[in-house]
Design a protein around this motif. Structure first.
Motif, mmCIF file in Angstrom:
data_model
loop_
_atom_site.group_PDB
_atom_site.id
_atom_site.type_symbol
_atom_site.label_atom_id
_atom_site.label_comp_id
_atom_site.label_asym_id
_atom_site.label_seq_id
_atom_site.Cartn_x
_atom_site.Cartn_y
_atom_site.Cartn_z
ATOM 1 N N LEU A 75 0.788 -1.418 -0.295
ATOM 2 C CA LEU A 75 -0.203 0.167 -0.117
ATOM 3 C C LEU A 75 0.782 1.243 -0.032
ATOM 4 C CD1 LEU A 75 -2.965 0.751 0.092
ATOM 5 C CD2 LEU A 75 -2.688 0.615 2.560
ATOM 6 N N ARG A 76 1.926 0.905 0.729
ATOM 7 C CA ARG A 76 2.813 2.494 0.807
ATOM 8 C C ARG A 76 3.701 2.514 -0.510
ATOM 9 N NH1 ARG A 76 5.275 5.796 4.496
ATOM 10 N NH2 ARG A 76 7.195 6.545 3.654
ATOM 11 N N ALA A 77 3.835 1.234 -1.250
ATOM 12 C CA ALA A 77 4.532 1.441 -2.447
ATOM 13 C C ALA A 77 3.453 2.055 -3.379
ATOM 14 C CB ALA A 77 5.148 0.150 -2.935
ATOM 15 N N ARG A 78 2.211 1.734 -3.588
ATOM 16 C CA ARG A 78 1.269 2.190 -4.464
ATOM 17 C C ARG A 78 1.002 3.632 -4.233
ATOM 18 N NH1 ARG A 78 -2.980 0.574 -7.445
ATOM 19 N NH2 ARG A 78 -5.060 1.889 -7.442
ATOM 20 N N ILE A 79 0.846 3.993 -2.899
ATOM 21 C CA ILE A 79 0.585 5.710 -2.707
ATOM 22 C C ILE A 79 2.067 6.309 -3.428
ATOM 23 C CG2 ILE A 79 0.686 7.406 -1.051
ATOM 24 C CD1 ILE A 79 -1.019 5.367 0.806
ATOM 25 N N ARG A 80 3.091 5.780 -2.975
ATOM 26 C CA ARG A 80 4.286 6.448 -3.651
ATOM 27 C C ARG A 80 4.379 6.577 -5.019
ATOM 28 N NH1 ARG A 80 8.884 4.154 -4.948
ATOM 29 N NH2 ARG A 80 8.544 2.115 -3.764
ATOM 30 N N THR A 81 3.849 5.298 -5.753
ATOM 31 C CA THR A 81 3.806 5.434 -7.083
ATOM 32 C C THR A 81 2.882 6.226 -7.721
ATOM 33 O OG1 THR A 81 4.583 3.100 -7.083
ATOM 34 C CG2 THR A 81 3.531 3.505 -9.139
ATOM 35 N N LEU A 82 1.733 6.272 -7.330
ATOM 36 C CA LEU A 82 0.435 7.323 -7.686
ATOM 37 C C LEU A 82 0.953 8.584 -7.447
ATOM 38 C CD1 LEU A 82 -2.778 5.542 -6.072
ATOM 39 C CD2 LEU A 82 -2.133 5.741 -8.327
ATOM 40 N N GLY A 83 1.734 8.978 -6.496
ATOM 41 C CA GLY A 83 2.146 10.369 -6.277
ATOM 42 C C GLY A 83 3.411 10.673 -6.951
ATOM 43 N N GLY A 84 4.108 9.985 -7.488
ATOM 44 C CA GLY A 84 5.400 10.306 -8.290
ATOM 45 C C GLY A 84 6.390 10.452 -7.236
ATOM 46 N N ILE A 85 6.381 9.952 -6.361
ATOM 47 C CA ILE A 85 7.237 9.961 -4.924
ATOM 48 C C ILE A 85 8.635 9.320 -5.218
ATOM 49 C CG2 ILE A 85 7.428 9.963 -2.356
ATOM 50 C CD1 ILE A 85 4.586 10.352 -2.549
ATOM 51 N N ARG A 86 9.653 10.023 -5.227
ATOM 52 C CA ARG A 86 10.753 9.309 -5.094
ATOM 53 C C ARG A 86 11.026 8.362 -3.866
ATOM 54 N NH1 ARG A 86 13.018 14.632 -5.271
ATOM 55 N NH2 ARG A 86 13.171 15.351 -7.418
ATOM 56 N N GLY A 87 11.782 7.056 -3.899
ATOM 57 C CA GLY A 87 11.924 6.130 -3.055
ATOM 58 C C GLY A 87 12.009 4.885 -3.528
ATOM 59 N N SER A 88 12.143 3.798 -2.919
ATOM 60 C CA SER A 88 12.260 2.252 -3.268
ATOM 61 C C SER A 88 11.441 1.496 -2.161
ATOM 62 C CB SER A 88 13.877 2.054 -3.222
ATOM 63 O OG SER A 88 14.453 1.910 -1.821
ATOM 64 N N ILE A 89 11.344 0.155 -2.736
ATOM 65 C CA ILE A 89 10.897 -0.763 -1.809
ATOM 66 C C ILE A 89 11.692 -0.957 -0.426
ATOM 67 C CG2 ILE A 89 10.185 -3.280 -1.508
ATOM 68 C CD1 ILE A 89 8.198 -1.807 -3.512
ATOM 69 N N CYS A 90 12.944 -0.868 -0.744
ATOM 70 C CA CYS A 90 13.770 -0.895 0.600
ATOM 71 C C CYS A 90 13.527 0.208 1.575
ATOM 72 C CB CYS A 90 15.438 -0.929 0.275
ATOM 73 S SG CYS A 90 16.252 -0.862 1.649
ATOM 74 N N CYS A 91 13.479 1.457 1.215
ATOM 75 C CA CYS A 91 13.091 2.473 1.925
ATOM 76 C C CYS A 91 11.796 2.512 2.521
ATOM 77 C CB CYS A 91 13.236 3.805 1.143
ATOM 78 S SG CYS A 91 14.713 4.463 0.588
ATOM 79 N N ASP A 92 10.713 1.838 1.816
ATOM 80 C CA ASP A 92 9.405 1.630 2.297
ATOM 81 C C ASP A 92 9.347 0.683 3.296
ATOM 82 O OD1 ASP A 92 8.331 3.418 0.317
ATOM 83 O OD2 ASP A 92 7.853 1.978 -1.246
ATOM 84 N N CYS A 93 10.209 -0.396 3.225
ATOM 85 C CA CYS A 93 10.256 -1.474 4.130
ATOM 86 C C CYS A 93 10.814 -0.917 5.524
ATOM 87 C CB CYS A 93 11.055 -2.600 3.510
ATOM 88 S SG CYS A 93 11.084 -4.031 4.616
ATOM 89 N N MET A 94 11.834 -0.239 5.387
ATOM 90 C CA MET A 94 12.699 0.522 6.460
ATOM 91 C C MET A 94 11.476 1.314 7.301
ATOM 92 S SD MET A 94 15.269 -0.948 6.757
ATOM 93 C CE MET A 94 16.178 -0.096 7.969
ATOM 94 N N ALA A 95 10.839 2.056 6.475
ATOM 95 C CA ALA A 95 9.903 2.905 7.070
ATOM 96 C C ALA A 95 8.816 2.190 7.724
ATOM 97 C CB ALA A 95 9.227 4.103 6.021
#
Length: 116
Positions: A75-95
């Motif tokens: 869900l976090r990765a989906r929101i990041r993708t929808l918004g064009g937000i910089r990041g990675s799955i690794c960063c999402d996982c750590m958060a």
């Protein structure tokens, strides 16, 4: 009535909407929980309600984070993708691993800023 016959299919089309890396950062930091009292109280007082709310606002089934392994991360990765937000799955996982409640508040704030 006119009949159209397609004799050749289009080739070579690529449907990439945005950059894979994203073009912007999150609108608020992960530790900015107190900047939005509504999302803070919803997350800390009724976590299941907050997660279901985020899921439906992101266009997913409200039960998805509960029944899909790794659903909150997806869900976090989906929101990041929808918004064009910089990041990675690794960063999402750590958060989600280190600051889960703060990350959920950040996701709510981001959806609000995106108008969803």
């Amino acid at each position: 009535m006119t009949t159209i016959v397609v004799t050749q299919q289009p080739v070579g089309r690529q449907m990439l909407i945005g950059s894979v890396q994203g073009h912007r950062d999150w609108t608020s930091g992960i530790c900015s929980c107190f900047s939005d009292c509504k999302s803070f109280l919803l997350t800390y007082c009724c976590l299941p309600c907050a997660i279901c709310n985020i899921s439906t606002r992101a266009g997913e089934c409200m039960c998805m984070p509960w029944f899909v392994p790794g659903g909150l991360l997806a869900l976090r990765a989906r929101i990041r993708t929808l918004g064009g937000i910089r990041g990675s799955i690794c960063c999402d996982c750590m958060a989600m691993w280190c600051f889960p409640l703060c990350a959920i508040c950040q996701m709510q704030r981001e959806l609000e800023s995106m108008g969803l």
